[in-house]
Design a protein around this motif. Structure first.
Motif, PDB file in Angstrom:
ATOM      1  N   VAL A 119       0.832  -1.105   0.025  1.00  0.00           N
ATOM      2  CA  VAL A 119      -0.047  -0.157   0.011  1.00  0.00           C
ATOM      3  C   VAL A 119       0.645   1.225   0.102  1.00  0.00           C
ATOM      4  CG1 VAL A 119      -1.831   1.382   1.292  1.00  0.00           C
ATOM      5  CG2 VAL A 119      -1.973  -1.248   0.942  1.00  0.00           C
ATOM      6  N   THR A 120       2.034   1.342   0.707  1.00  0.00           N
ATOM      7  CA  THR A 120       2.775   2.262   0.894  1.00  0.00           C
ATOM      8  C   THR A 120       3.393   2.659  -0.525  1.00  0.00           C
ATOM      9  OG1 THR A 120       3.515   2.274   3.096  1.00  0.00           O
ATOM     10  CG2 THR A 120       4.988   3.418   1.852  1.00  0.00           C
ATOM     11  N   LEU A 121       3.878   1.614  -1.245  1.00  0.00           N
ATOM     12  CA  LEU A 121       4.310   1.796  -2.715  1.00  0.00           C
ATOM     13  C   LEU A 121       3.254   2.221  -3.605  1.00  0.00           C
ATOM     14  CD1 LEU A 121       6.861  -1.178  -2.714  1.00  0.00           C
ATOM     15  CD2 LEU A 121       7.547   1.020  -2.677  1.00  0.00           C
ATOM     16  N   GLY A 122       2.230   1.700  -3.509  1.00  0.00           N
ATOM     17  CA  GLY A 122       1.354   1.941  -4.469  1.00  0.00           C
ATOM     18  C   GLY A 122       0.772   3.565  -4.260  1.00  0.00           C
ATOM     19  N   ILE A 123       0.719   4.021  -2.855  1.00  0.00           N
ATOM     20  CA  ILE A 123       0.515   5.494  -2.878  1.00  0.00           C
ATOM     21  C   ILE A 123       1.658   6.336  -3.530  1.00  0.00           C
ATOM     22  CG2 ILE A 123       0.193   7.280  -0.898  1.00  0.00           C
ATOM     23  CD1 ILE A 123      -1.495   5.214   0.657  1.00  0.00           C
ATOM     24  N   THR A 124       2.480   5.969  -3.190  1.00  0.00           N
ATOM     25  CA  THR A 124       3.843   6.725  -3.651  1.00  0.00           C
ATOM     26  C   THR A 124       3.916   6.667  -5.071  1.00  0.00           C
ATOM     27  OG1 THR A 124       5.264   6.048  -1.632  1.00  0.00           O
ATOM     28  CG2 THR A 124       6.355   6.878  -3.425  1.00  0.00           C
ATOM     29  N   VAL A 125       3.671   5.885  -5.729  1.00  0.00           N
ATOM     30  CA  VAL A 125       3.575   5.718  -7.121  1.00  0.00           C
ATOM     31  C   VAL A 125       2.505   6.476  -7.731  1.00  0.00           C
ATOM     32  CG1 VAL A 125       3.335   4.316  -9.312  1.00  0.00           C
ATOM     33  CG2 VAL A 125       4.784   3.469  -7.311  1.00  0.00           C
ATOM     34  N   GLY A 126       1.277   6.246  -7.170  1.00  0.00           N
ATOM     35  CA  GLY A 126       0.176   7.009  -7.503  1.00  0.00           C
ATOM     36  C   GLY A 126       0.587   8.616  -7.566  1.00  0.00           C
ATOM     37  N   GLY A 127       1.058   8.985  -6.458  1.00  0.00           N
ATOM     38  CA  GLY A 127       1.402  10.375  -6.312  1.00  0.00           C
ATOM     39  C   GLY A 127       2.418  10.822  -7.400  1.00  0.00           C
ATOM     40  N   ARG A 135       3.603  18.176 -13.954  1.00  0.00           N
ATOM     41  CA  ARG A 135       5.007  18.597 -14.367  1.00  0.00           C
ATOM     42  C   ARG A 135       5.192  18.833 -16.032  1.00  0.00           C
ATOM     43  NH1 ARG A 135       9.716  19.818 -11.791  1.00  0.00           N
ATOM     44  NH2 ARG A 135       8.934  18.636 -10.023  1.00  0.00           N
ATOM     45  N   PHE A 136       4.861  17.885 -16.775  1.00  0.00           N
ATOM     46  CA  PHE A 136       5.000  17.830 -17.952  1.00  0.00           C
ATOM     47  C   PHE A 136       3.859  18.250 -18.939  1.00  0.00           C
ATOM     48  CE2 PHE A 136       8.189  14.791 -16.189  1.00  0.00           C
ATOM     49  CZ  PHE A 136       9.157  15.738 -16.460  1.00  0.00           C
ATOM     50  N   ALA A 259      -2.662   9.161  -5.897  1.00  0.00           N
ATOM     51  CA  ALA A 259      -3.194  10.162  -6.954  1.00  0.00           C
ATOM     52  C   ALA A 259      -4.062  11.054  -6.446  1.00  0.00           C
ATOM     53  CB  ALA A 259      -3.854   9.442  -8.207  1.00  0.00           C
ATOM     54  N   MET A 260      -5.123  10.829  -5.625  1.00  0.00           N
ATOM     55  CA  MET A 260      -6.166  11.698  -4.946  1.00  0.00           C
ATOM     56  C   MET A 260      -5.462  12.281  -3.792  1.00  0.00           C
ATOM     57  SD  MET A 260      -9.579  10.756  -5.647  1.00  0.00           S
ATOM     58  CE  MET A 260     -10.610  10.472  -4.152  1.00  0.00           C
ATOM     59  N   LEU A 261      -4.454  11.791  -3.187  1.00  0.00           N
ATOM     60  CA  LEU A 261      -3.957  12.835  -2.110  1.00  0.00           C
ATOM     61  C   LEU A 261      -2.986  13.746  -2.795  1.00  0.00           C
ATOM     62  CD1 LEU A 261      -2.502   9.921   0.575  1.00  0.00           C
ATOM     63  CD2 LEU A 261      -4.435  11.840   0.750  1.00  0.00           C
ATOM     64  N   PHE A 262      -2.302  13.538  -3.909  1.00  0.00           N
ATOM     65  CA  PHE A 262      -1.632  14.527  -4.533  1.00  0.00           C
ATOM     66  C   PHE A 262      -2.653  15.882  -4.951  1.00  0.00           C
ATOM     67  CE2 PHE A 262       0.572  16.573  -8.223  1.00  0.00           C
ATOM     68  CZ  PHE A 262       1.838  16.861  -7.794  1.00  0.00           C
ATOM     69  N   VAL A 263      -3.670  15.414  -5.599  1.00  0.00           N
ATOM     70  CA  VAL A 263      -4.304  16.457  -5.962  1.00  0.00           C
ATOM     71  C   VAL A 263      -4.880  17.416  -4.996  1.00  0.00           C
ATOM     72  CG1 VAL A 263      -6.449  16.688  -7.304  1.00  0.00           C
ATOM     73  CG2 VAL A 263      -5.030  15.070  -8.182  1.00  0.00           C
ATOM     74  N   ILE A 264      -5.330  16.902  -3.871  1.00  0.00           N
ATOM     75  CA  ILE A 264      -5.831  17.581  -2.763  1.00  0.00           C
ATOM     76  C   ILE A 264      -4.698  18.466  -2.083  1.00  0.00           C
ATOM     77  CG2 ILE A 264      -6.726  17.479  -0.301  1.00  0.00           C
ATOM     78  CD1 ILE A 264      -7.601  14.224  -1.140  1.00  0.00           C
ATOM     79  N   SER A 265      -3.532  17.706  -2.059  1.00  0.00           N
ATOM     80  CA  SER A 265      -2.404  18.600  -1.369  1.00  0.00           C
ATOM     81  C   SER A 265      -1.964  19.625  -2.223  1.00  0.00           C
ATOM     82  CB  SER A 265      -1.501  17.620  -0.829  1.00  0.00           C
ATOM     83  OG  SER A 265      -0.472  18.365  -0.104  1.00  0.00           O
ATOM     84  N   HIS A 266      -1.667  19.360  -3.603  1.00  0.00           N
ATOM     85  CA  HIS A 266      -0.942  20.129  -4.480  1.00  0.00           C
ATOM     86  C   HIS A 266      -1.693  21.222  -5.137  1.00  0.00           C
ATOM     87  CE1 HIS A 266       2.731  21.216  -6.934  1.00  0.00           C
ATOM     88  NE2 HIS A 266       1.819  21.145  -8.017  1.00  0.00           N
ATOM     89  N   GLU A 267      -3.009  20.800  -5.374  1.00  0.00           N
ATOM     90  CA  GLU A 267      -3.900  21.724  -6.167  1.00  0.00           C
ATOM     91  C   GLU A 267      -5.101  22.270  -5.315  1.00  0.00           C
ATOM     92  OE1 GLU A 267      -3.298  22.561  -9.281  1.00  0.00           O
ATOM     93  OE2 GLU A 267      -1.599  21.168  -9.863  1.00  0.00           O
ATOM     94  N   ILE A 268      -6.062  21.337  -4.828  1.00  0.00           N
ATOM     95  CA  ILE A 268      -7.338  21.950  -4.391  1.00  0.00           C
ATOM     96  C   ILE A 268      -7.041  22.697  -3.296  1.00  0.00           C
ATOM     97  CG2 ILE A 268      -9.567  21.197  -3.662  1.00  0.00           C
ATOM     98  CD1 ILE A 268      -9.242  18.801  -5.129  1.00  0.00           C
TER      99      ILE A 268
END
Length: 299
Positions: A119-127, A135-136, A259-268
């Motif tokens: 789960v840790t690896l999956g969350i990291t890869v998703g983010g 970025r691109f 992926a969701m955590l990144f969107v929440i923290s980085h964008e919304i």
């Protein structure tokens, strides 16, 4: 800050109250629609995941419907609504993605340590994947503000913002599609309704942004509708992936959570804090988190 927290009786609170009531009504209604759950149980996981992600995406144009009657909302209300969406996504990430990912990983591996590693690896890869996309691929943060007029620079900015919203809709659809992979219809319904509710303010903000640069109401509504159709694309990918290999389910759930955590923290959340309405945005987060918690507990 003291004045910022005097929210009782202010009109900005009305949209949050309306969305909270809608969340309670939806959770109570779906919890008592035994026929709906029975019908969903007859579908395979791919069909259920694709259909659910489409339903969640269609909440976006529903949220855009008010543009047919009004042309703008205050920045304070917009930030509050964005916070509401972030709160729903946070709770959905924790209760509907991360926890089931751990449970599925334990079932497959037989050990908590190996499950947590997956789960840790999956969350990291998703983010990291969403970070690479951010970025691109060209996009831009956008604060609605009170400006009007269709100058070229602002027109470009709103389209970059809409492109960013479209990028963000993909992991939401992915989350819904993967969420049905375990066969837990009730958990999938909670996730579908939660992401759908999060899409309501998103659709409104997209449509109002388009109106602010000179688009007509019908065109703004139509483009908001199209932005929500990215979700079934992500939902289809997620549902098919976990259906092809059962071992991908915990990875898929964890990837969607990251992926969701990144969107929440980085964008919304940063976007909702840009105009000095942090207190209102935070109240929105609390309201959204509570609504999603209620959905998850009820279903």
């Amino acid at each position: 800050m003291g004045a910022d927290l005097k929210w009782l009786g202010r009109t900005w609170l009305l949209p949050l109250i309306a969305l909270a009531v809608l969340g309670f009504s939806a959770s109570w209604g779906v919890a008592h629609l035994s026929g709906l759950k029975t019908w969903l149980a007859t579908l395979d996981t791919v069909e259920a995941g694709i259909l659910a992600s489409l339903v969640a995406g269609l909440f976006t144009p529903v949220g855009a419907l008010p543009v047919l009657l009004l042309r703008k909302i205050s920045q304070r209300v917009e930030d509050s609504l964005m916070g509401f969406g972030a709160g729903i996504m946070l709770a959905a990430t924790a209760f509907s993605l991360a926890q089931p990912a751990i449970a599925e990983a334990v079932r497959l591996t037989g050990g908590m340590l190996s499950a947590l590693l997956i789960v840790t690896l999956g969350i990291t890869v998703g983010g990291l994947v969403i970070m690479a996309i951010e970025r691109f691929l060209p996009h831009e943060h956008f604060a609605l503000g009170k400006q009007s007029g269709a100058d070229v620079s602002k027109l470009r900015r709103i389209w970059l913002f809409i492109f960013a919203i479209t990028i963000h809709n993909f992991p939401e659809g992915l989350a819904v599609g993967v969420g049905y992979g375990s066969g837990d219809i009730q958990a999938g319904l909670a996730l579908t309704l939660g992401i759908g509710l999060q899409n309501l303010p998103e659709g409104l903000i997209v449509a109002l942004g388009l109106i602010s640069v000179g688009y007509g109401r019908a065109a703004a509504f139509g483009l908001a509708f199209l932005s929500g159709l990215v979700e079934p694309v992500g939902g289809t990918l997620g549902a098919v992936a976990v259906a092809l290999a059962e071992t991908l389910l915990p990875w898929g759930l964890a990837f969607a959570a990251g992926a969701m955590l990144f969107v929440i923290s980085h964008e919304i959340i940063p976007e909702s804090h840009r105009q000095g309405h942090e207190g209102y945005a935070t109240m929105g987060v609390l309201a959204g988190f509570t609504v999603m918690l209620m959905l998850d507990a009820t279903l």
